[in-house]
Scaffold this active site. Structure first.
Site, PDB file in Angstrom:
ATOM      1  N   ASN A   1       6.770  -2.237   1.666  1.00 14.73           N
ATOM      2  CA  ASN A   1       5.758  -2.689   0.774  1.00 14.73           C
ATOM      3  C   ASN A   1       6.127  -4.008   0.064  1.00 14.73           C
ATOM      4  O   ASN A   1       7.672  -3.797  -0.070  1.00 14.73           O
ATOM      5  CB  ASN A   1       5.276  -1.609  -0.545  1.00 14.73           C
ATOM      6  CG  ASN A   1       4.264  -0.700   0.428  1.00 14.73           C
ATOM      7  OD1 ASN A   1       3.881  -0.737   1.417  1.00 14.73           O
ATOM      8  ND2 ASN A   1       4.231   0.547  -0.418  1.00 14.73           N
ATOM      9  N   GLY A   2       5.699  -4.982  -0.386  1.00 13.96           N
ATOM     10  CA  GLY A   2       5.983  -6.196  -1.067  1.00 13.96           C
ATOM     11  C   GLY A   2       5.924  -7.450  -0.200  1.00 13.96           C
ATOM     12  O   GLY A   2       5.444  -7.448   0.924  1.00 13.96           O
TER      13      GLY A   2
ATOM     14  N   GLU B   1     -16.863  -7.572 -16.881  1.00 12.88           N
ATOM     15  CA  GLU B   1     -16.454  -6.190 -16.007  1.00 12.88           C
ATOM     16  C   GLU B   1     -17.443  -5.750 -15.192  1.00 12.88           C
ATOM     17  O   GLU B   1     -17.078  -5.219 -14.084  1.00 12.88           O
ATOM     18  CB  GLU B   1     -15.877  -5.367 -17.207  1.00 12.88           C
ATOM     19  CG  GLU B   1     -15.502  -3.921 -16.441  1.00 12.88           C
ATOM     20  CD  GLU B   1     -14.404  -3.802 -15.609  1.00 12.88           C
ATOM     21  OE1 GLU B   1     -13.958  -2.863 -14.874  1.00 12.88           O
ATOM     22  OE2 GLU B   1     -13.796  -4.929 -15.447  1.00 12.88           O
TER      23      GLU B   1
ATOM     24  N   HIS C   1     -25.905 -24.203 -20.641  1.00 12.05           N
ATOM     25  CA  HIS C   1     -24.921 -25.014 -20.310  1.00 12.05           C
ATOM     26  C   HIS C   1     -24.633 -24.950 -18.396  1.00 12.05           C
ATOM     27  O   HIS C   1     -23.330 -25.275 -18.175  1.00 12.05           O
ATOM     28  CB  HIS C   1     -23.520 -24.775 -20.935  1.00 12.05           C
ATOM     29  CG  HIS C   1     -23.789 -25.057 -22.499  1.00 12.05           C
ATOM     30  ND1 HIS C   1     -23.706 -26.164 -22.993  1.00 12.05           N
ATOM     31  CD2 HIS C   1     -24.188 -24.152 -23.458  1.00 12.05           C
ATOM     32  CE1 HIS C   1     -24.154 -25.983 -24.316  1.00 12.05           C
ATOM     33  NE2 HIS C   1     -24.329 -24.871 -24.604  1.00 12.05           N
TER      34      HIS C   1
ATOM     35  N   ARG D   1      -5.430   3.442  -2.357  1.00 16.13           N
ATOM     36  CA  ARG D   1      -4.826   2.341  -2.653  1.00 16.13           C
ATOM     37  C   ARG D   1      -5.237   1.065  -1.701  1.00 16.13           C
ATOM     38  O   ARG D   1      -4.859  -0.021  -1.845  1.00 16.13           O
ATOM     39  CB  ARG D   1      -3.151   2.314  -2.489  1.00 16.13           C
ATOM     40  CG  ARG D   1      -2.503   3.539  -3.228  1.00 16.13           C
ATOM     41  CD  ARG D   1      -0.990   3.541  -2.789  1.00 16.13           C
ATOM     42  NE  ARG D   1      -0.267   2.741  -3.210  1.00 16.13           N
ATOM     43  CZ  ARG D   1       0.487   2.520  -4.565  1.00 16.13           C
ATOM     44  NH1 ARG D   1       0.411   3.616  -5.264  1.00 16.13           N
ATOM     45  NH2 ARG D   1       1.179   1.733  -4.657  1.00 16.13           N
TER      46      ARG D   1
ATOM     47  N   TRP E   1      -1.716  -3.243   3.830  1.00 14.19           N
ATOM     48  CA  TRP E   1      -2.918  -4.289   3.470  1.00 14.19           C
ATOM     49  C   TRP E   1      -2.186  -5.647   3.748  1.00 14.19           C
ATOM     50  O   TRP E   1      -1.474  -6.219   3.378  1.00 14.19           O
ATOM     51  CB  TRP E   1      -3.090  -4.056   1.876  1.00 14.19           C
ATOM     52  CG  TRP E   1      -4.299  -4.945   1.380  1.00 14.19           C
ATOM     53  CD1 TRP E   1      -5.489  -4.466   1.455  1.00 14.19           C
ATOM     54  CD2 TRP E   1      -4.058  -6.330   0.746  1.00 14.19           C
ATOM     55  NE1 TRP E   1      -6.286  -5.686   1.012  1.00 14.19           N
ATOM     56  CE2 TRP E   1      -5.476  -6.466   0.356  1.00 14.19           C
ATOM     57  CE3 TRP E   1      -3.184  -7.125   0.605  1.00 14.19           C
ATOM     58  CZ2 TRP E   1      -5.895  -7.740  -0.215  1.00 14.19           C
ATOM     59  CZ3 TRP E   1      -3.713  -8.291  -0.039  1.00 14.19           C
ATOM     60  CH2 TRP E   1      -4.971  -8.511  -0.432  1.00 14.19           C
TER      61      TRP E   1
ATOM     62  N   LYS F   1      -5.560  -0.849  -4.429  1.00 14.00           N
ATOM     63  CA  LYS F   1      -5.764  -0.379  -5.680  1.00 14.00           C
ATOM     64  C   LYS F   1      -4.684  -0.704  -6.467  1.00 14.00           C
ATOM     65  O   LYS F   1      -4.892  -0.969  -7.701  1.00 14.00           O
ATOM     66  CB  LYS F   1      -5.551   1.416  -5.559  1.00 14.00           C
ATOM     67  CG  LYS F   1      -5.480   1.960  -6.941  1.00 14.00           C
ATOM     68  CD  LYS F   1      -6.817   1.753  -7.598  1.00 14.00           C
ATOM     69  CE  LYS F   1      -6.819   2.632  -8.802  1.00 14.00           C
ATOM     70  NZ  LYS F   1      -8.444   2.399  -9.651  1.00 14.00           N
TER      71      LYS F   1
ATOM     72  N   LYS G   1     -17.479  -4.963 -11.145  1.00 14.90           N
ATOM     73  CA  LYS G   1     -17.841  -3.684 -10.641  1.00 14.90           C
ATOM     74  C   LYS G   1     -18.871  -3.759  -9.486  1.00 14.90           C
ATOM     75  O   LYS G   1     -18.577  -3.429  -8.374  1.00 14.90           O
ATOM     76  CB  LYS G   1     -18.037  -2.679 -11.632  1.00 14.90           C
ATOM     77  CG  LYS G   1     -17.247  -2.218 -12.521  1.00 14.90           C
ATOM     78  CD  LYS G   1     -16.162  -1.177 -12.032  1.00 14.90           C
ATOM     79  CE  LYS G   1     -14.783  -1.834 -11.542  1.00 14.90           C
ATOM     80  NZ  LYS G   1     -14.046  -2.539 -12.360  1.00 14.90           N
TER      81      LYS G   1
ATOM     82  N   CYS H   1       0.708  -1.148   0.109  1.00 17.94           N
ATOM     83  CA  CYS H   1       0.182   0.094   0.045  1.00 17.94           C
ATOM     84  C   CYS H   1       0.895   1.273  -0.082  1.00 17.94           C
ATOM     85  O   CYS H   1       1.686   1.535  -1.001  1.00 17.94           O
ATOM     86  CB  CYS H   1      -1.066  -0.054   1.110  1.00 17.94           C
ATOM     87  SG  CYS H   1      -2.094  -1.458   0.787  1.00 17.94           S
TER      88      CYS H   1
ATOM     89  N   GLU I   1     -17.217  -5.914  -6.441  1.00 18.28           N
ATOM     90  CA  GLU I   1     -16.090  -5.251  -5.940  1.00 18.28           C
ATOM     91  C   GLU I   1     -16.583  -4.168  -4.826  1.00 18.28           C
ATOM     92  O   GLU I   1     -16.117  -3.924  -3.640  1.00 18.28           O
ATOM     93  CB  GLU I   1     -15.226  -4.270  -6.933  1.00 18.28           C
ATOM     94  CG  GLU I   1     -14.350  -5.221  -7.405  1.00 18.28           C
ATOM     95  CD  GLU I   1     -13.204  -4.245  -8.615  1.00 18.28           C
ATOM     96  OE1 GLU I   1     -12.198  -4.403  -8.380  1.00 18.28           O
ATOM     97  OE2 GLU I   1     -13.984  -3.489  -9.451  1.00 18.28           O
TER      98      GLU I   1
END
Length: 608
Positions: free
Chosen positions: A99-100, A481, A504, A27, A74, A603, A485, A2, A488
């Site tokens: 971060n990471g 998409e 099906h 983020r 995060w 983000k 949305k 983040c 989310e």
């Protein structure tokens, strides 16, 4: 994953650090904290609540200092609890934010435990600060250099030390990190936006760099085979983004960004008066002429943009195209073809899985590389031979909107450019395509005027737990998409399907409680789509149809219809996603969710 904000200054830096974190809230995060060096002592405040709570705590405790590090986390390793919240300390002497992911943290943890270090968290990050402490002999920079040579994975790290009260040392590997240059103060941040209104001068660090900042000085060392050497990196001017972070008359950033899309498309198309492959870089014409196939690598919303592009590439440019989820491609055996253009799509240009997939493809011998990205200074742009920079501007809302539509327009331009290089775009078709692109922002403005009608639909969706989204052809990815949305930001379970797949399996879910959203442009598949809609109504499913004016689909019992103003042909996906974005937004608002910062999401996904 983040936000990182760190500073060495002549003034109390706590307000700048916390305001920087506030600017990076978009983020995503589940905890945050700040630590400062005050009278040669490390002091910190942490919370698993929002940044405003952190600010309140710093004021209550009168936390002050000229040097400090701050972070929004995060959770990856360890739950979002105080003991796992950054900054982490080692022996109350050295602080770190990160971060990471440090991939070899378990091995290093056991080694450090054997040396007597006590771990207070479940994070991989704490390994880094104890490792630096184990090497520390009065020079934080030298200790960090030794430590990072032991670390494997992706990291952006910033360290402070109580014994060097005017210094921050940072390290970067496969995660964004930049130096901000001020007057009698300098900064380390993961995103220049954190310093909007503070400075516009930045140095973008390269992978392997270690940087040291004091109020008066910046030093950068590049990692080499023999260790480290001092280097100079160019200074970039980043325009002040304060205006982009202001809501104005809008309630949420997502709403603001939905309505910014016509301008973003116009900006992305600025200067495009003809189809010319050189807009993608000087190597693009030769690559477009020689390519035999396109491989698109992306994640999430960018993946759906790539799926739309597959229809365009194969129908307009007559080029085979494969679209792969980046996190899957990098871990499977694939057949390399040096005549394949490897195209990555990413809003940030730092998406960890997409970067790794790109590197994997190049390692297999596919060196024709290109990216479509919203950040010109990103790692993805630097690692590819051709690129196109979308001009969506800063996107604050976690759920992508204007990044998606600018990606679509950029992919359409790329398709036309390849078609022209291959001899499949006659002059009259080129003229028609440019005219359509130029008119697109105006058409989008008209579509956005359906917002009031969509609010009415949202009041119905707000009480639902599930939804289906249907589309055919190049509108099938738009249905997916749209479903993404909705799930989310409203937390309603939603799935996007090709309408022909109803029989099906998905049709088993349809009953009188199931809303079914249908993307229904007047194209060659409209008669087939109408048959699929009848299948839904026969099972008492309630249809919510976004159609074109000339589709002859009219409202009736159980069938709600909103008609878009005009059929836009090949570019129809760009228009049809807009009402789906608005539907998700207004449904989330009515359900009372945190629209801009949905739970569990970030983000920019810079860890695997």
């Amino acid at each position: 994953m983040c936000g990182i904000v760190a500073a060495a200054s002549y003034r109390d830096i706590v307000p700048v650090l916390t305001e920087g974190l506030r600017r990076l809230e978009y983020r995503g995060y589940d905890s945050c904290g700040v630590a400062v060096v005050n009278e040669k002592e490390l002091k910190r405040t942490r919370t698993v609540s929002r940044i405003q709570d952190l600010i309140d705590q710093t004021k209550k405790s009168q936390l002050k200092g000229f040097t400090g590090v701050a972070h929004t986390r995060w959770a990856t390793h360890g739950a979002p609890e105080i003991n796992n919240t950054h900054p982490h300390f080692s022996n109350d002497q050295i602080a770190v934010v990160h971060n990471g992911i440090i991939e070899n943290f378990e091995e290093l943890r056991e080694e450090l435990k054997a040396q007597g270090y006590v771990f207070a968290s479940q994070t991989d990050t704490e390994v880094a600060v104890h490792l630096v402490h184990s090497y520390y002999q009065g020079d934080l920079g030298e200790a960090v250099k030794k430590a990072v040579l032991r670390l494997k994975g992706a990291y952006a790290l910033a360290f402070g030390c109580k014994d060097e009260p005017q210094r921050i040392v940072a390290a970067k590997m496969a995660a964004p990190l930049v130096v901000g240059l001020g007057e009698k103060e300098n900064f380390i941040v993961s995103d220049p936006l954190a310093l909007a209104g503070v400075t516009d001068r930045f140095i973008y660090l390269e992978d392997g760099d270690v940087a040291s900042i004091t109020p008066q000085k910046v030093e950068i060392w590049a990692q080499t085979e023999g260790g480290f050497k001092c280097v100079q990196r160019p200074i970039s001017i980043v325009e002040d983004a304060v205006a982009e972070t202001e809501l104005g008359s809008f309630t949420h950033y997502m709403q603001k960004e939905i309505f910014e899309q016509p301008r973003a498309i116009a900006d992305t198309l600025e200067g495009v008066h003809a189809i010319d492959s050189r807009i993608f870089g000087h190597e693009a014409p030769s690559m477009f002429q020689s390519l035999k196939k396109v491989l698109i690598l992306a994640c999430g919303t960018s993946y759906y943009a790539g799926m739309v592009a597959k229809y365009w590439l194969e129908s307009i440019a007559r080029i085979p195209c494969e679209v792969e989820i980046a996190s899957e491609y990098r871990y499977r055996d694939s057949i390399a073809d040096p005549k394949t253009l490897v195209l990555t799509i990413s809003q940030s240009g730092e998406t960890a899985d997409t970067l790794a997939a790109l590197e994997h493809a190049v390692a297999l011998g596919m060196d024709m590389t290109m990216t479509i990205c919203n950040v010109a200074t990103s790692a993805m742009v630097k690692k590819t031979r051709a690129h196109y920079i979308t001009r969506a501007g800063k996107e604050i809302g976690v759920a992508s909107t204007k990044a998606f539509t600018t990606q679509l327009v950029s992919l359409y331009l790329m398709t036309l450019s390849i078609a022209k290089e291959k001899g499949f775009l006659p002059p009259e078709k080129e003229t028609e395509a440019i005219r359509s692109l130029r008119h697109l922002p105006e058409a989008m403005v008209t579509v956005l005027k359906t917002e009031d009608q969509i609010k009415g639909w949202a009041s119905i969706f707000a009480s639902k737990n599930d939804a289906l989204f249907l589309g055919r052809g190049m509108h099938f990815p738009i249905a997916m998409e749209g479903a993404l949305k909705l799930k989310e930001i409203s937390y309603i379970h939603a799935e996007g399907y090709p309408a022909g797949e109803l029989k099906h399996g998905p049709l088993a879910l349809v009953d009188d409680t199931m809303p079914v959203v249908t993307v229904a442009p007047n194209d060659d598949l409209i008669s087939k789509l109408k048959s699929n809609m009848q299948e839904v109504r026969a099972r008492k499913g309630e249809l919510f149809v976004f159609s074109d004016q000339d589709t002859s689909i009219e409202p009736s019992d159980g069938v709600h219809v909103i008609k878009l103003p005009e059929n836009y042909g090949t570019l129809s996906p760009v228009l049809h996603i807009l009402p789906l974005q608005l539907l998700a937004y207004h449904t989330a608002v009515q359900r009372g969710t945190d629209v801009d910062k949905p739970r569990n999401l970030a983000k920019s996904v810079t860890v695997e």
